[in-house]
Design a protein around this motif. Structure first.
Motif, PDB file in Angstrom:
ATOM      1  N   MET A   1       0.850  -1.175   0.000  1.00 31.12           N
ATOM      2  CA  MET A   1       0.000   0.000   0.000  1.00 31.12           C
ATOM      3  C   MET A   1       0.895   1.237   0.000  1.00 31.12           C
ATOM      4  SD  MET A   1      -3.102   1.023   2.557  1.00 31.12           S
ATOM      5  CE  MET A   1      -4.002  -0.446   2.122  1.00 31.12           C
ATOM      6  N   SER A   2       1.219   1.711  -1.214  1.00 28.97           N
ATOM      7  CA  SER A   2       2.162   2.824  -1.339  1.00 28.97           C
ATOM      8  C   SER A   2       1.533   4.165  -0.998  1.00 28.97           C
ATOM      9  CB  SER A   2       2.726   2.859  -2.762  1.00 28.97           C
ATOM     10  OG  SER A   2       1.665   2.989  -3.698  1.00 28.97           O
ATOM     11  N   ASN A   3       0.213   4.297  -1.179  1.00 26.07           N
ATOM     12  CA  ASN A   3      -0.464   5.565  -0.913  1.00 26.07           C
ATOM     13  C   ASN A   3      -1.227   5.452   0.411  1.00 26.07           C
ATOM     14  OD1 ASN A   3      -1.816   7.967  -0.900  1.00 26.07           O
ATOM     15  ND2 ASN A   3      -2.764   7.720  -2.915  1.00 26.07           N
ATOM     16  N   ASP A   6      -5.014   6.105   0.881  1.00 27.48           N
ATOM     17  CA  ASP A   6      -6.040   5.112   0.586  1.00 27.48           C
ATOM     18  C   ASP A   6      -6.692   4.592   1.863  1.00 27.48           C
ATOM     19  OD1 ASP A   6      -5.825   5.187  -2.167  1.00 27.48           O
ATOM     20  OD2 ASP A   6      -4.207   3.714  -2.202  1.00 27.48           O
ATOM     21  N   ALA A  39      -9.674   0.590  -7.158  1.00 23.60           N
ATOM     22  CA  ALA A  39      -8.275   0.615  -7.579  1.00 23.60           C
ATOM     23  C   ALA A  39      -7.378   0.015  -6.502  1.00 23.60           C
ATOM     24  CB  ALA A  39      -7.854   2.053  -7.885  1.00 23.60           C
ATOM     25  N   LEU A  40      -7.671   0.299  -5.240  1.00 22.67           N
ATOM     26  CA  LEU A  40      -6.875  -0.250  -4.148  1.00 22.67           C
ATOM     27  C   LEU A  40      -7.022  -1.768  -4.088  1.00 22.67           C
ATOM     28  CD1 LEU A  40      -5.121   0.031  -1.611  1.00 22.67           C
ATOM     29  CD2 LEU A  40      -7.221   0.508  -0.315  1.00 22.67           C
ATOM     30  N   GLU A  41      -8.253  -2.269  -4.210  1.00 19.32           N
ATOM     31  CA  GLU A  41      -8.483  -3.712  -4.172  1.00 19.32           C
ATOM     32  C   GLU A  41      -7.767  -4.399  -5.341  1.00 19.32           C
ATOM     33  OE1 GLU A  41     -12.771  -4.268  -1.951  1.00 19.32           O
ATOM     34  OE2 GLU A  41     -12.788  -3.716  -4.075  1.00 19.32           O
ATOM     35  N   GLU A  42      -7.755  -3.750  -6.491  1.00 17.89           N
ATOM     36  CA  GLU A  42      -7.093  -4.341  -7.654  1.00 17.89           C
ATOM     37  C   GLU A  42      -5.579  -4.403  -7.440  1.00 17.89           C
ATOM     38  OE1 GLU A  42      -6.690  -3.555 -12.473  1.00 17.89           O
ATOM     39  OE2 GLU A  42      -8.279  -2.576 -11.314  1.00 17.89           O
ATOM     40  N   ARG A  43      -5.012  -3.323  -6.893  1.00 16.17           N
ATOM     41  CA  ARG A  43      -3.560  -3.314  -6.655  1.00 16.17           C
ATOM     42  C   ARG A  43      -3.157  -4.344  -5.613  1.00 16.17           C
ATOM     43  NH1 ARG A  43      -4.205   2.242  -6.270  1.00 16.17           N
ATOM     44  NH2 ARG A  43      -3.627   2.219  -4.055  1.00 16.17           N
ATOM     45  N   MET A  44      -4.004  -4.534  -4.591  1.00 13.37           N
ATOM     46  CA  MET A  44      -3.676  -5.463  -3.515  1.00 13.37           C
ATOM     47  C   MET A  44      -4.050  -6.895  -3.864  1.00 13.37           C
ATOM     48  SD  MET A  44      -4.605  -3.276  -0.097  1.00 13.37           S
ATOM     49  CE  MET A  44      -3.622  -4.352   0.938  1.00 13.37           C
TER      50      MET A  44
END
Length: 296
Positions: A1-3, A6, A39-44
């Motif tokens: 989680m870079s941001n 979020d 977008a967060l769920e997709e990245r994770m």
């Protein structure tokens, strides 16, 4: 989680249980919250919330994210309070929250006079009937009507209050005969306040057994309007009833004690110059005008 930002969206959705309410709390659009969460769920590579008909519920992964977000929120708020507590200048922002009614009667005038004396302090009014959280820094100072201020807050008792029964002049003329005799069983309408109980107040019923509820209001300004319109007798704080030229007190019913007015802040902020100065200024202004609130 870079941001890390979020996590703020994750926490807002968890608290709200839905996207629309979370968007309002963050002051963004519904689509922004939905896009950021997706977008967060997709990245994770995992779902953080189950989409159910009744709302959004955190998954196991979501619970972990929410727990982390709560810890970060607490740390940020604590840091904000510690830094603010070191401010010794009579300048900067000062957010004052109170019920709309208090702003309307005297608080706006208090803030205007305070602004004239301290022009470098940037005042903000936050009118809210619900109690905003000082601990969450939703405001710096709260002016509240209460007999039991939060023990975790620091404050000054500004002044005491009384309340009395009022009616419109036309209502008094129409029901003069019924009201001229104590214990008259004739029907007599009254307007009640939802938060004080919906039944006829015991003092009114003891004097007029035929009294009945014609209207229940959840707002004090609306209640005063109903009494002024002749819908019945209503109990109001003296500061609201006495100055109104269309209202008169019901004879034979003496004013009774009502809740005090307090000026409150966080203990950690009590020595911040602008907050300490405003607390003293507001409390002194209320005390100087105590006759209005005590119904003298």
């Amino acid at each position: 989680m870079s941001n890390w930002d979020d996590l703020k969206f994750v926490l807002a959705v968890a608290k709200a249980g839905g996207l629309a309410k979370a968007a309002r709390s963050l002051d963004v659009t519904h689509s922004t919250v939905s896009r950021r969460l997706s977008a967060l769920e997709e990245r994770m590579g995992t779902r953080l919330f189950e989409r159910l008909p009744e709302g959004l519920t955190p998954t196991a992964a979501g619970e972990e994210a929410v727990t982390a977000a709560k810890r970060m929120e607490a740390e940020v708020l604590a840091l904000d309070i510690r830094i603010a507590g070191q401010d010794a200048e009579l300048e900067g922002p000062l957010r004052v929250t109170a019920a709309q009614l208090l702003f309307e009667v005297q608080l706006a005038e208090i803030m205007q006079k305070f602004a004239m004396r301290h022009p470098r302090i940037e005042l903000e009014m936050i009118a809210a009937n619900e109690h905003l959280s000082l601990h969450r820094r939703e405001a710096d100072v709260a002016i509240r009507v209460t007999d039991n201020p939060d023990e975790s807050l620091f404050g000054r008792q500004a002044c005491g209050q009384r309340r009395a029964f009022y009616m419109s002049r036309d209502f008094g003329r129409t029901f003069r005969e019924t009201m001229s005799v104590s214990h008259d069983a004739g029907p007599l309408a009254c307007v009640t306040f939802k938060w004080w109980g919906k039944g006829v107040p015991k003092e009114l019923r003891a004097r007029y057994p035929g009294a009945f509820v014609s209207l229940v209001s959840d707002d004090m300004i609306a209640k005063r309007a109903a009494v002024r319109a002749g819908m019945g007798i209503g109990r109001l704080p003296c500061f609201l009833g006495d100055p109104d030229p269309d209202l008169i007190r019901v004879p034979g019913l003496e004013p009774t004690r009502y809740l005090d007015i307090w000026a409150l802040t966080l203990p950690e902020l009590k020595n911040v110059a602008r907050i300490r100065t405003f607390l003293r200024f507001a409390a002194d202004a209320y005390k100087a005008n105590s006759g209005l609130y005590m119904g003298d």
